[in-house]
Design a protein around this motif. Sequence first.
Motif, PDB file in Angstrom:
ATOM      1  N   PHE A  92      -0.771   5.188   7.724  1.00  0.00           N
ATOM      2  CA  PHE A  92      -1.220   5.506   6.364  1.00  0.00           C
ATOM      3  C   PHE A  92      -0.832   6.937   5.975  1.00  0.00           C
ATOM      4  CE2 PHE A  92      -4.987   2.291   6.439  1.00  0.00           C
ATOM      5  CZ  PHE A  92      -4.072   1.249   6.343  1.00  0.00           C
ATOM      6  N   LEU A  95      -4.838   5.054  -1.673  1.00  0.00           N
ATOM      7  CA  LEU A  95      -6.249   5.009  -1.310  1.00  0.00           C
ATOM      8  C   LEU A  95      -7.108   4.939  -2.573  1.00  0.00           C
ATOM      9  CD1 LEU A  95      -6.370   7.818   1.429  1.00  0.00           C
ATOM     10  CD2 LEU A  95      -6.214   5.347   1.810  1.00  0.00           C
ATOM     11  N   LYS A  96      -8.300   4.404  -2.411  1.00  0.00           N
ATOM     12  CA  LYS A  96      -9.262   4.349  -3.511  1.00  0.00           C
ATOM     13  C   LYS A  96     -10.603   4.881  -3.017  1.00  0.00           C
ATOM     14  CE  LYS A  96      -9.378   0.893  -6.402  1.00  0.00           C
ATOM     15  NZ  LYS A  96      -9.195   1.558  -7.723  1.00  0.00           N
ATOM     16  N   ASP A 129      -8.288   6.830  -7.828  1.00  0.00           N
ATOM     17  CA  ASP A 129      -7.199   6.512  -6.909  1.00  0.00           C
ATOM     18  C   ASP A 129      -6.463   7.761  -6.457  1.00  0.00           C
ATOM     19  OD1 ASP A 129      -7.530   3.639  -7.073  1.00  0.00           O
ATOM     20  OD2 ASP A 129      -6.709   3.775  -9.101  1.00  0.00           O
ATOM     21  N   THR A 158      -3.714   9.176  -2.791  1.00  0.00           N
ATOM     22  CA  THR A 158      -2.909   8.820  -1.620  1.00  0.00           C
ATOM     23  C   THR A 158      -3.395   9.612  -0.405  1.00  0.00           C
ATOM     24  OG1 THR A 158      -1.276  10.531  -2.151  1.00  0.00           O
ATOM     25  CG2 THR A 158      -0.850   8.299  -2.973  1.00  0.00           C
ATOM     26  N   TYR A 159      -3.020   9.131   0.763  1.00  0.00           N
ATOM     27  CA  TYR A 159      -3.363   9.821   2.012  1.00  0.00           C
ATOM     28  C   TYR A 159      -2.570  11.127   2.048  1.00  0.00           C
ATOM     29  CZ  TYR A 159      -5.144   9.859   6.816  1.00  0.00           C
ATOM     30  OH  TYR A 159      -5.830  10.157   7.965  1.00  0.00           O
ATOM     31  N   MET A 193      -7.603  13.002   0.988  1.00  0.00           N
ATOM     32  CA  MET A 193      -7.064  12.129  -0.045  1.00  0.00           C
ATOM     33  C   MET A 193      -6.685  13.029  -1.203  1.00  0.00           C
ATOM     34  SD  MET A 193      -9.094   9.149  -2.157  1.00  0.00           S
ATOM     35  CE  MET A 193      -8.497   8.559  -3.753  1.00  0.00           C
ATOM     36  N   ILE A 226     -13.538   5.559   1.464  1.00  0.00           N
ATOM     37  CA  ILE A 226     -12.130   5.796   1.167  1.00  0.00           C
ATOM     38  C   ILE A 226     -11.403   4.548   1.663  1.00  0.00           C
ATOM     39  CG2 ILE A 226     -10.112   7.246   1.554  1.00  0.00           C
ATOM     40  CD1 ILE A 226     -12.275   8.710   0.042  1.00  0.00           C
ATOM     41  N   LEU A 227     -10.865   3.758   0.743  1.00  0.00           N
ATOM     42  CA  LEU A 227     -10.358   2.427   1.054  1.00  0.00           C
ATOM     43  C   LEU A 227      -8.861   2.307   0.831  1.00  0.00           C
ATOM     44  CD1 LEU A 227     -13.106   0.453  -0.915  1.00  0.00           C
ATOM     45  CD2 LEU A 227     -13.047   0.740   1.574  1.00  0.00           C
ATOM     46  N   ASN A 228      -8.238   1.450   1.632  1.00  0.00           N
ATOM     47  CA  ASN A 228      -6.898   0.959   1.332  1.00  0.00           C
ATOM     48  C   ASN A 228      -7.061  -0.524   1.011  1.00  0.00           C
ATOM     49  OD1 ASN A 228      -4.295  -0.520   2.993  1.00  0.00           O
ATOM     50  ND2 ASN A 228      -3.844   0.906   1.340  1.00  0.00           N
ATOM     51  N   VAL A 236     -10.839   3.372   5.515  1.00  0.00           N
ATOM     52  CA  VAL A 236     -10.099   4.421   6.206  1.00  0.00           C
ATOM     53  C   VAL A 236     -11.005   5.578   6.570  1.00  0.00           C
ATOM     54  CG1 VAL A 236      -8.103   5.962   6.065  1.00  0.00           C
ATOM     55  CG2 VAL A 236      -8.050   3.738   4.903  1.00  0.00           C
TER      56      VAL A 236
END
Length: 235
Positions: A97, A104-105, A127, A129-130, A143, A159-161, A170
């Motif tokens: 990731f 990521l959300k 939203d 990104t990593y 994030m 923190i989700l993918n 995540v």
Amino acid sequence: AGCTGTLISPSIVVTAGHCVLDVNGLLTKNVYVGQAGSSQDSITLKDKVASIQITSTFQNGAGGVVGDDDLAFLTLDKPQILRVSIILASEKQVTEFKSKAIALKAIGYGEYTNSGTEKITFPKTFDGTYGSTNSLYSNSAYMVSKNGRSCAGDSGGPILNITATQVTLVGILTGTPRGANDKCGQKQSDGNYSTLFTVVGRYANLAFSAATDAMNSQDQALSASKSQLAEKDSQ
């Protein structure tokens, strides 16, 4: 004080460690978890958690201060419906990731604006990104987002993918750089907002311990129910 929590099984919520400590850095006696996705106004005294498992290495969390290993697992007295299956990111996934700056959300019950004057009802999402930048905390990451930022009260949120077939947890949101009087994160020199999170998959032992607490609690409730039925039968 209010924080966000992440439901990972019907009886287990994971949140930030600093959310369950008081101003003196001691584990608070009363933690309440409302129905997932509902208004904060719905939380009652009946929603008190049954037990708390916190990382033994988390320090300097007094008064809501973020630190390394900033994580706690809560066992619920009343199981909830887990509407979407969720998995914890493996170490291999976390490495991938980060290298791919995967999408990521974040979800949280924090303030909506920097003024913090609005009443908090339902959670917000944003939203990003990593991030490629390494955190000062060995088990944390960033994030990054052009437009989305975390605010006070978002701590403990997921923190989700999210893909078409899988939702992966995540990390657990722990904080963001912000001004002394600000409620929300400040834009950094690179033009992004930065949100710190604890990499949750590295704490499988605590998740297992919380699951054991949940099973024990359910066994006790079942035994009490059987005892009550036996008493009724003997009358």
